[in-house]
Design a protein around this motif. Structure first.
Motif, short mmCIF file in Angstrom:
data_model
loop_
_atom_site.label_atom_id
_atom_site.label_comp_id
_atom_site.label_asym_id
_atom_site.label_seq_id
_atom_site.Cartn_x
_atom_site.Cartn_y
_atom_site.Cartn_z
N VAL A 1 12.84 -26.90 16.10
CA VAL A 1 14.24 -27.21 16.41
C VAL A 1 14.46 -28.73 16.38
O VAL A 1 13.69 -29.48 16.99
N LYS A 2 15.50 -29.14 15.69
CA LYS A 2 15.92 -30.54 15.70
C LYS A 2 17.18 -30.66 16.56
O LYS A 2 18.15 -29.93 16.36
N ALA A 3 17.14 -31.58 17.51
CA ALA A 3 18.23 -31.73 18.47
C ALA A 3 18.89 -33.09 18.31
O ALA A 3 18.47 -33.92 17.49
N THR A 4 19.92 -33.30 19.11
CA THR A 4 20.63 -34.58 19.12
C THR A 4 20.50 -35.19 20.51
O THR A 4 20.86 -34.55 21.51
N PHE A 5 19.99 -36.40 20.59
CA PHE A 5 19.83 -37.11 21.85
C PHE A 5 20.84 -38.25 21.90
O PHE A 5 20.87 -39.12 21.03
N PHE A 6 21.68 -38.22 22.94
CA PHE A 6 22.64 -39.31 23.17
C PHE A 6 22.03 -40.24 24.20
O PHE A 6 21.82 -39.86 25.36
N VAL A 7 21.75 -41.48 23.79
CA VAL A 7 21.02 -42.40 24.66
C VAL A 7 21.89 -43.60 25.03
O VAL A 7 22.69 -44.09 24.24
N VAL A 8 21.71 -44.05 26.26
CA VAL A 8 22.41 -45.23 26.75
C VAL A 8 21.67 -46.48 26.30
O VAL A 8 20.43 -46.48 26.22
N GLY A 9 22.41 -47.54 26.03
CA GLY A 9 21.79 -48.78 25.56
C GLY A 9 20.74 -49.32 26.52
O GLY A 9 19.69 -49.81 26.09
N SER A 10 21.01 -49.23 27.81
CA SER A 10 20.03 -49.70 28.79
C SER A 10 18.77 -48.84 28.77
O SER A 10 17.67 -49.33 29.08
N TRP A 11 18.88 -47.56 28.40
CA TRP A 11 17.71 -46.69 28.26
C TRP A 11 16.88 -47.12 27.05
O TRP A 11 15.65 -47.09 27.09
N VAL A 12 17.56 -47.54 26.00
CA VAL A 12 16.86 -48.07 24.82
C VAL A 12 16.08 -49.33 25.21
O VAL A 12 14.93 -49.52 24.78
N ASP A 13 16.70 -50.18 26.02
CA ASP A 13 16.02 -51.40 26.47
C ASP A 13 14.74 -51.07 27.24
O ASP A 13 13.71 -51.73 27.06
N LYS A 14 14.80 -50.05 28.09
CA LYS A 14 13.65 -49.70 28.94
C LYS A 14 12.58 -48.93 28.19
O LYS A 14 11.39 -49.11 28.42
N CYS B 1 25.47 -50.71 21.87
CA CYS B 1 24.50 -49.62 21.90
C CYS B 1 24.04 -49.28 20.48
O CYS B 1 22.84 -49.06 20.24
N ASN B 2 24.96 -49.22 19.55
CA ASN B 2 24.60 -48.93 18.15
C ASN B 2 23.58 -49.94 17.62
O ASN B 2 22.63 -49.58 16.92
N ASP B 3 23.80 -51.21 17.96
CA ASP B 3 22.89 -52.26 17.49
C ASP B 3 21.47 -52.03 18.02
O ASP B 3 20.48 -52.18 17.28
N LYS B 4 21.37 -51.64 19.28
CA LYS B 4 20.05 -51.42 19.89
C LYS B 4 19.34 -50.22 19.25
O LYS B 4 18.14 -50.27 18.96
N ILE B 5 20.09 -49.14 19.05
CA ILE B 5 19.49 -47.94 18.45
C ILE B 5 19.06 -48.22 17.01
O ILE B 5 17.96 -47.85 16.60
N GLU B 6 19.93 -48.89 16.27
CA GLU B 6 19.61 -49.19 14.87
C GLU B 6 18.40 -50.09 14.76
O GLU B 6 17.58 -49.95 13.83
N ALA B 7 18.25 -51.02 15.71
CA ALA B 7 17.10 -51.92 15.67
C ALA B 7 15.78 -51.18 15.84
O ALA B 7 14.75 -51.59 15.29
N VAL B 8 15.80 -50.06 16.56
CA VAL B 8 14.58 -49.29 16.80
C VAL B 8 14.36 -48.22 15.75
O VAL B 8 13.24 -48.01 15.27
N THR B 9 15.42 -47.54 15.35
CA THR B 9 15.29 -46.38 14.46
C THR B 9 15.60 -46.68 13.00
O THR B 9 15.22 -45.92 12.11
N GLY B 10 16.34 -47.76 12.76
CA GLY B 10 16.77 -48.07 11.40
C GLY B 10 17.99 -47.29 10.97
O GLY B 10 18.45 -47.42 9.83
#
Length: 259
Positions: free
Chosen positions: A87-100, A140-149
């Motif tokens: 199963v492939k799911a969708t995770f909605f993450v907060v920018g501060s969670w990305v930081d941590k 938040c988009n910037d943080k996610i993109e920096a990690v996942t591309g």
């Protein structure tokens, strides 16, 4: 003197008659407008901007989603369970969670799950201006993109709280706001069997199910939910594959429907 008085009364009666007739005509016009042209009265103010809560689907497709704003202690366990059932799911993450937890964000992406936007600071969006909402989403988009591309295209408003302004702000930068029509209530720390019963009894084709990362009993409930729904013929897809593209409408319940 009687003739002038009589003439005066006749003129006065005529004026009163014409006034009454005019009032009756005006009332008739208003009646017609309200009863035969209701869309002309307040039409623009009655259209509310809604996120997508679910999707009209003939096939038994559903999406599993997780909000990640707390810890990451069960993230790898959730990845392992979802992988076990394909199963492939969708995770909605907060920018501060990305930081941590950037390693958890990367692990989710590497496992093939969608990593989408749950705001940068978990603020109540109706309390922000449109520009502030856009700035928060982009941060938040910037943080996610920096990690996942990959730059997110979906957003879940913090607390499920939104208004017309925040929905329009998200769509103005090409993001689609996503809610849910099945709440697992795992955030209330109810027992696993109650989570399972609640989810499996409420889903339907096109449902979007809400879970939470780091909820107490979610890893315990998830396998039985996936097993039962698979046996019932459901296929799990990420939300970006569930929602419709092209011409569609969103009805008053938040269901996305093809035009």
């Amino acid at each position: 003197m009687r003739k002038p008085i009589r003439a005066f009364h006749i003129v006065l009666m005529r004026k009163r008659w014409w006034t009454a007739a005019a009032c009756l005509c005006l009332a008739a016009v208003m009646f017609c407008m309200v009863n035969y042209y209701p869309a002309a009265v307040g039409a623009s103010s009655s259209v509310r901007q809604l996120p997508i809560y679910c999707v009209q689907r003939d096939q038994k497709l559903i999406s599993i989603s997780f909000d990640a704003a707390w810890g990451n202690e069960d993230t790898q366990q959730l990845i392992d369970i979802l992988d076990r059932y394909g199963v492939k799911a969708t995770f909605f993450v907060v920018g501060s969670w990305v930081d941590k937890y950037p390693e958890s964000v990367k692990a989710l992406s590497d496992a093939g799950h969608e990593v989408m936007n749950h705001s940068n600071t978990h603020a109540h969006y109706p309390q922000l201006t449109a520009d502030e909402v856009i700035a928060d989403l982009n941060a938040c988009n910037d943080k996610i993109e920096a990690v996942t591309g990959v730059r997110p295209t979906l957003v879940r408003m913090p607390y499920g709280d939104y208004d017309d302004k925040s929905v329009q702000a998200a769509r103005s930068i090409g993001m689609e706001p996503i809610q849910w029509d099945v709440d697992s209530l795992d955030w209330k720390e109810i027992p696993a069997d109650e989570i399972t019963q609640r989810v499996t009894s409420k889903v339907g084709p096109g449902s979007i199910v809400l879970f939470h990362n780091a909820a107490l009993h979610t890893p315990e409930a998830l396998p039985s939910i996936l097993e039962q729904l698979t046996q019932e013929g459901y296929t799990f897809v990420p939300i970006s594959q569930l929602i419709l593209t092209g011409n569609y409408s969103i009805d008053h319940t938040g269901r996305q429907c093809p035009c």
